[in-house]
Design a protein around this motif. Structure first.
Motif, PDB file in Angstrom:
ATOM      1  N   GLY A 103       0.830  -1.204   0.000  1.00 33.26           N
ATOM      2  CA  GLY A 103       0.000   0.000   0.000  1.00 33.26           C
ATOM      3  C   GLY A 103       0.862   1.251   0.000  1.00 33.26           C
ATOM      4  O   GLY A 103       2.092   1.190   0.148  1.00 33.26           O
ATOM      5  N   VAL A 104       0.200   2.394  -0.161  1.00 29.13           N
ATOM      6  CA  VAL A 104       0.917   3.666  -0.209  1.00 29.13           C
ATOM      7  C   VAL A 104       1.711   3.903   1.071  1.00 29.13           C
ATOM      8  O   VAL A 104       2.836   4.384   1.061  1.00 29.13           O
ATOM      9  CB  VAL A 104      -0.070   4.825  -0.448  1.00 29.13           C
ATOM     10  CG1 VAL A 104       0.648   6.172  -0.445  1.00 29.13           C
ATOM     11  CG2 VAL A 104      -0.816   4.619  -1.757  1.00 29.13           C
ATOM     12  N   TYR A 105       1.117   3.503   2.200  1.00 29.09           N
ATOM     13  CA  TYR A 105       1.779   3.744   3.486  1.00 29.09           C
ATOM     14  C   TYR A 105       2.647   2.569   3.919  1.00 29.09           C
ATOM     15  O   TYR A 105       3.307   2.634   4.943  1.00 29.09           O
ATOM     16  CB  TYR A 105       0.747   4.028   4.583  1.00 29.09           C
ATOM     17  CG  TYR A 105      -0.045   5.293   4.322  1.00 29.09           C
ATOM     18  CD1 TYR A 105       0.532   6.550   4.518  1.00 29.09           C
ATOM     19  CD2 TYR A 105      -1.357   5.224   3.874  1.00 29.09           C
ATOM     20  CE1 TYR A 105      -0.197   7.701   4.271  1.00 29.09           C
ATOM     21  CE2 TYR A 105      -2.085   6.366   3.628  1.00 29.09           C
ATOM     22  CZ  TYR A 105      -1.496   7.611   3.834  1.00 29.09           C
ATOM     23  OH  TYR A 105      -2.210   8.741   3.591  1.00 29.09           O
TER      24      TYR A 105
ATOM     25  N   MET B  67     -17.141   3.888  10.009  1.00 30.53           N
ATOM     26  CA  MET B  67     -17.615   2.506   9.975  1.00 30.53           C
ATOM     27  C   MET B  67     -16.445   1.545   9.758  1.00 30.53           C
ATOM     28  O   MET B  67     -16.536   0.356  10.052  1.00 30.53           O
ATOM     29  CB  MET B  67     -18.610   2.309   8.834  1.00 30.53           C
ATOM     30  CG  MET B  67     -20.037   2.620   9.169  1.00 30.53           C
ATOM     31  SD  MET B  67     -20.789   1.345  10.176  1.00 30.53           S
ATOM     32  CE  MET B  67     -21.175   0.102   8.936  1.00 30.53           C
ATOM     33  N   GLY B  68     -15.363   2.060   9.177  1.00 33.60           N
ATOM     34  CA  GLY B  68     -14.204   1.204   8.960  1.00 33.60           C
ATOM     35  C   GLY B  68     -14.263   0.399   7.674  1.00 33.60           C
ATOM     36  O   GLY B  68     -13.657  -0.671   7.570  1.00 33.60           O
TER      37      GLY B  68
ATOM     38  N   PRO C 268      -5.035  -1.366   6.242  1.00 33.38           N
ATOM     39  CA  PRO C 268      -5.268  -0.825   4.906  1.00 33.38           C
ATOM     40  C   PRO C 268      -4.987   0.683   4.910  1.00 33.38           C
ATOM     41  O   PRO C 268      -5.108   1.343   5.941  1.00 33.38           O
ATOM     42  CB  PRO C 268      -6.755  -1.094   4.665  1.00 33.38           C
ATOM     43  CG  PRO C 268      -7.117  -2.187   5.606  1.00 33.38           C
ATOM     44  CD  PRO C 268      -6.225  -2.017   6.795  1.00 33.38           C
ATOM     45  N   ASP C 269      -4.655   1.204   3.739  1.00 36.58           N
ATOM     46  CA  ASP C 269      -4.285   2.621   3.621  1.00 36.58           C
ATOM     47  C   ASP C 269      -5.281   3.564   4.279  1.00 36.58           C
ATOM     48  O   ASP C 269      -4.908   4.497   4.982  1.00 36.58           O
ATOM     49  CB  ASP C 269      -4.147   3.002   2.141  1.00 36.58           C
ATOM     50  CG  ASP C 269      -2.787   2.569   1.592  1.00 36.58           C
ATOM     51  OD1 ASP C 269      -1.924   2.194   2.421  1.00 36.58           O
ATOM     52  OD2 ASP C 269      -2.611   2.596   0.360  1.00 36.58           O
ATOM     53  N   PHE C 270      -6.581   3.339   4.028  1.00 36.12           N
ATOM     54  CA  PHE C 270      -7.550   4.322   4.526  1.00 36.12           C
ATOM     55  C   PHE C 270      -7.553   4.393   6.046  1.00 36.12           C
ATOM     56  O   PHE C 270      -7.856   5.431   6.620  1.00 36.12           O
ATOM     57  CB  PHE C 270      -8.952   4.056   3.958  1.00 36.12           C
ATOM     58  CG  PHE C 270      -9.667   2.865   4.536  1.00 36.12           C
ATOM     59  CD1 PHE C 270     -10.452   3.007   5.673  1.00 36.12           C
ATOM     60  CD2 PHE C 270      -9.569   1.615   3.937  1.00 36.12           C
ATOM     61  CE1 PHE C 270     -11.129   1.916   6.191  1.00 36.12           C
ATOM     62  CE2 PHE C 270     -10.225   0.524   4.463  1.00 36.12           C
ATOM     63  CZ  PHE C 270     -11.013   0.667   5.601  1.00 36.12           C
TER      64      PHE C 270
ATOM     65  N   LEU D 273      -6.712   7.621   8.394  1.00 34.90           N
ATOM     66  CA  LEU D 273      -7.606   8.090   9.465  1.00 34.90           C
ATOM     67  C   LEU D 273      -6.914   8.076  10.831  1.00 34.90           C
ATOM     68  O   LEU D 273      -7.556   8.276  11.851  1.00 34.90           O
ATOM     69  CB  LEU D 273      -8.858   7.209   9.536  1.00 34.90           C
ATOM     70  CG  LEU D 273      -9.853   7.299   8.377  1.00 34.90           C
ATOM     71  CD1 LEU D 273     -10.924   6.209   8.501  1.00 34.90           C
ATOM     72  CD2 LEU D 273     -10.504   8.665   8.312  1.00 34.90           C
ATOM     73  N   ASN D 274      -5.603   7.782  10.818  1.00 33.92           N
ATOM     74  CA  ASN D 274      -4.825   7.710  12.065  1.00 33.92           C
ATOM     75  C   ASN D 274      -5.280   6.608  13.009  1.00 33.92           C
ATOM     76  O   ASN D 274      -5.222   6.753  14.218  1.00 33.92           O
ATOM     77  CB  ASN D 274      -4.876   9.051  12.825  1.00 33.92           C
ATOM     78  CG  ASN D 274      -4.073  10.097  12.093  1.00 33.92           C
ATOM     79  OD1 ASN D 274      -3.020   9.788  11.531  1.00 33.92           O
ATOM     80  ND2 ASN D 274      -4.578  11.311  12.083  1.00 33.92           N
TER      81      ASN D 274
END
Ligand SMILES: Nc1ncnc2c1ncn2[C@@H]1O[C@H](COP(=O)(O)OP(=O)(O)OP(=O)(O)O)[C@@H](O)[C@H]1O
Ligand SMILES: [Mg+2]
Lengths: 376, 249
Positions: free
Chosen positions: A100-102, A181-182, A108-110, A114-115
């Protein structure tokens, strides 16, 4: 007459199954084994497109099982489809790992964005394929079971039931839009890399997904055929035509409806799960009420109560949609409306009716014995 | 409650009101096992409502409804009551119009009614014979593969009686079975019902006096939701109150 009806329906199902099984082998073979400049070559994007239609066909089939045979008009079946899709999407997200990007192996990235520090509990287990595969059936099935338990026991039916199924999918859409909601908020889940270790972009993986979709559709179709031709199917039809009467024969109507509704939701969930890896994304718009209504239209155009009709309906309508939206995008909705009207007016049994008219001839309808004295 | 013991159907003080209108008003009567009972009464007397109460369609506001002396029917739903062995023929013929005659009957055949059992159900040779037999009794053998929608009104009535027979209930509630039948058919229906009684208990609601006379059983007259008179047809016909509200009109 009914025997004729069943026969021709069974024949339609048999032919449809045969076509699906041929496609299972033929389409992947033409994609993988022919050179890309050959006239017979099927490009990856076309195969993925038809793979998507197969998933829609499963959704239409699941609607036919409850609507065509048991009289339950669900206008929220897209919810079960989307839940199955999210189940698969969660597995695919976990497979991304450090790519992933991170580069976070766990999150997961999102979630990183969202920290969030740790995976929410309901994401546990989705790194395992078997677990995700179970959930894509279990979650829609369980939701349908609980929903049906409440609705059918309190004898909600007809328009009222249709409306609350709409409300169900609408509520889920709003919930899934929320970031907390995740489930990735309005972006949903995407950027998938591989499934079971196979690259999702490779031709052979796509071919395999197509073949699996074919097999899942054929298996669902045969399961539905078995059910509708059993006594259970006759009871379902009896409930559709005279619900109250069936109770007085001693059948627990709510149990039969619950069975059909739950099974139907599982089929829709499986369809959603196969859809996501082929289109590469799942987001809350899949819960949109309009999607569910569209799926009912596929079933109606194909011919409700025939099992194979809705499959044809889903494929024909979606093929038309793809074609129109690339060639005449402004016309599509009018074309769909027109088709729906034409079928309703001229083909009360849908596209499947065309097929039946041809199958009809050899069977001699039973001649009623003259009963003049029985007149009122 | 002593009266309830030994009865197949026991109604005591049953009242039902729809928006304040009392369709049943303190209705009480008892049917003995194996008995056939005819219920007569003017339109709106509450005959169909009485059947609705017994079969679980309508809950009574007050009163007891007992099956076999101890089974409280007011606590059960339609399917449970049917499974106990109470079958019903509706006033308006209620057959499955889109199913064939044979399918209608085999759907009613007694047996396990669970979802699971239905999925794997196969008609047994014994049941096959029973279906044939019922088809003969109701004289629909030539129409066995015809969809029910194409039957005449009288034939639908008979088909519904056939479904009742297939259910093999202990108590049959039959609402106006001969409406729309010719005299010959009416007589045949009376014969059929009489042959059923004995092994089964039967409650028949009917307007047709010739038919009731043919049945030759104890008659209960309902009026405005309660029992007006009870006894042989000759006895109730001679009852002054009955003549006033019903027969004399
Ligand atoms: N669900 C209902 N809601 C309101 N009123 C009702 C309902 N069912 C019955 N009634 C009323 O209760 C009364 C008794 O009706 P019921 O059908 O039991 O009469 P019946 O004796 O069967 O008459 P008929 O000989 O016409 O069949 C009628 O006045 C009817 O209008
Ligand atoms: Mg009545």
């Amino acid at each position: 007459m009914i025997t004729w009806r069943l026969l021709s329906s069974a024949r339609g199902v048999a032919i449809t199954t045969l076509v699906i099984l041929v496609a299972t082998v033929l389409v992947p073979a033409l994609h993988l084994l022919t050179p890309s400049n050959s006239a017979l070559h099927i490009p990856a994007h076309v195969m993925a497109l038809f793979g998507k239609y197969l998933c829609f066909a499963m959704l239409a089939l699941s609607i036919d099982l409850i609507w065509g045979f048991c009289g339950i008009l669900s206008l929220g079946h897209g919810a079960f489809f989307a839940l199955g899709g999210y189940g698969m999407g969660m597995y695919l997200m976990r497979q991304i790992g450090t790519r992933g990007v991170y580069g976070n192996a766990e999150l997961p990235d999102f979630m990183v964005f969202l920290n969030w520090n740790e995976l929410p509990w309901y994401w546990y287990g989705f790194d395992q394929f078997w677990f995700a595969a179970l959930m894509v059936l279990l979650v829609p099935g369980l939701l349908a079971f609980l929903f049906g338990l409440l609705a059918f026991r309190s004898r909600v039916s007809g328009v009222y039931l249709s409306i609350i199924t709409q409300a169900l999918t609408f509520a889920l859409m709003l919930a899934f839009f929320r970031n907390d909601m995740g489930f990735g908020g309005n972006n949903g889940l995407t950027d998938f890399k591989d499934i079971l270790g196979f690259n999702l972009q490779s031709g052979s993986t796509r071919a395999a997904l197509f073949a699996v979709s074919c097999l899942a559709l054929a298996a669902s179709l045969l399961t539905c055929l078995f059910i509708t031709r059993s006594r259970l199917g006759t009871v379902m039809t009896a409930i559709r035509d005279a619900e109250s009467r069936t109770r007085f024969l001693g059948y627990r109507v709510e149990a039969f409806k619950l069975f059909a509704f739950t099974l139907s939701a599982c089929i829709a969930g499986l369809a959603g799960a196969l859809y996501v890896p082929q289109v590469g994304i799942i987001n809350p718009s899949e819960f949109a009420p309009a999607n569910s209504i569209e799926a009912v239209i596929w079933a109606a155009i194909g011919g409700r109560g025939t099992l194979f009709g809705p499959i044809i309906g889903a494929i024909v309508v979606n093929f038309g949609k793809s074609w129109f939206t690339s060639v005449l995008p402004d016309i599509w909705l009018f074309a769909l409306g027109g088709l729906f009207l034409a079928v309703t007016l001229f083909l009360p049994q849908g596209l499947a009716g065309l097929f039946k008219m041809r199958a009809r001839k050899p069977v001699v309808p039973p001649i009623p014995a003259a009963q003049p004295e029985a007149a009122e | 409650m002593e009266l309830a013991a030994g009865s197949i159907l026991y109604l005591d003080g049953v009242s039902v009101s729809f928006d304040g209108f009392k369709a049943l008003n303190d209705l009480s009567f008892t049917v003995a096992p194996g008995e056939m009972r005819a219920i007569i009464g003017p339109n709106g007397a509450g005959k169909t409502t009485m059947m609705d109460v017994v079969t679980g369609k309508t809950r009574p506001d007050t009163g007891d409804v007992l099956f076999k002396g101890d089974c409280d029917l007011t606590r059960l739903d339609e399917a449970q009551i049917a499974q106990l062995g109470i079958g019903r023929k509706f006033q308006k013929p209620s057959v499955y119009e889109k199913l064939t005659v044979t399918e209608n009957i085999s759907l009613a055949l007694s047996g396990d009614r669970s979802v699971y059992a239905s999925l794997f159900w196969r008609i047994s040779p014994a049941q096959q014979i029973r279906v044939e037999h019922i088809l003969e009794i109701i004289r629909l053998t030539p129409q066995r593969d015809m969809i029910a929608a194409r039957l005449s009104h009288g034939q639908k009535q008979w088909l519904e009686i056939g479904m009742l027979l297939a259910q093999d209930p202990k108590l049959l509630l039959v609402d106006e079975p001969v409406a729309g039948m010719t005299d010959a058919e009416t007589a045949a229906t009376a014969e059929l019902l009489k042959s059923i009684a004995g092994e089964h208990s039967v409650v028949v609601v009917e307007h047709d006096m010739a038919f009731v006379r043919e049945l030759d059983v104890k008659v209960t007259v309902l009026h405005e939701g309660s029992v007006l008179s009870e006894g042989s047809l000759d006895h109730v016909s001679a009852d002054q109150r009955v003549i006033e509200v019903y027969l004399g009109r």
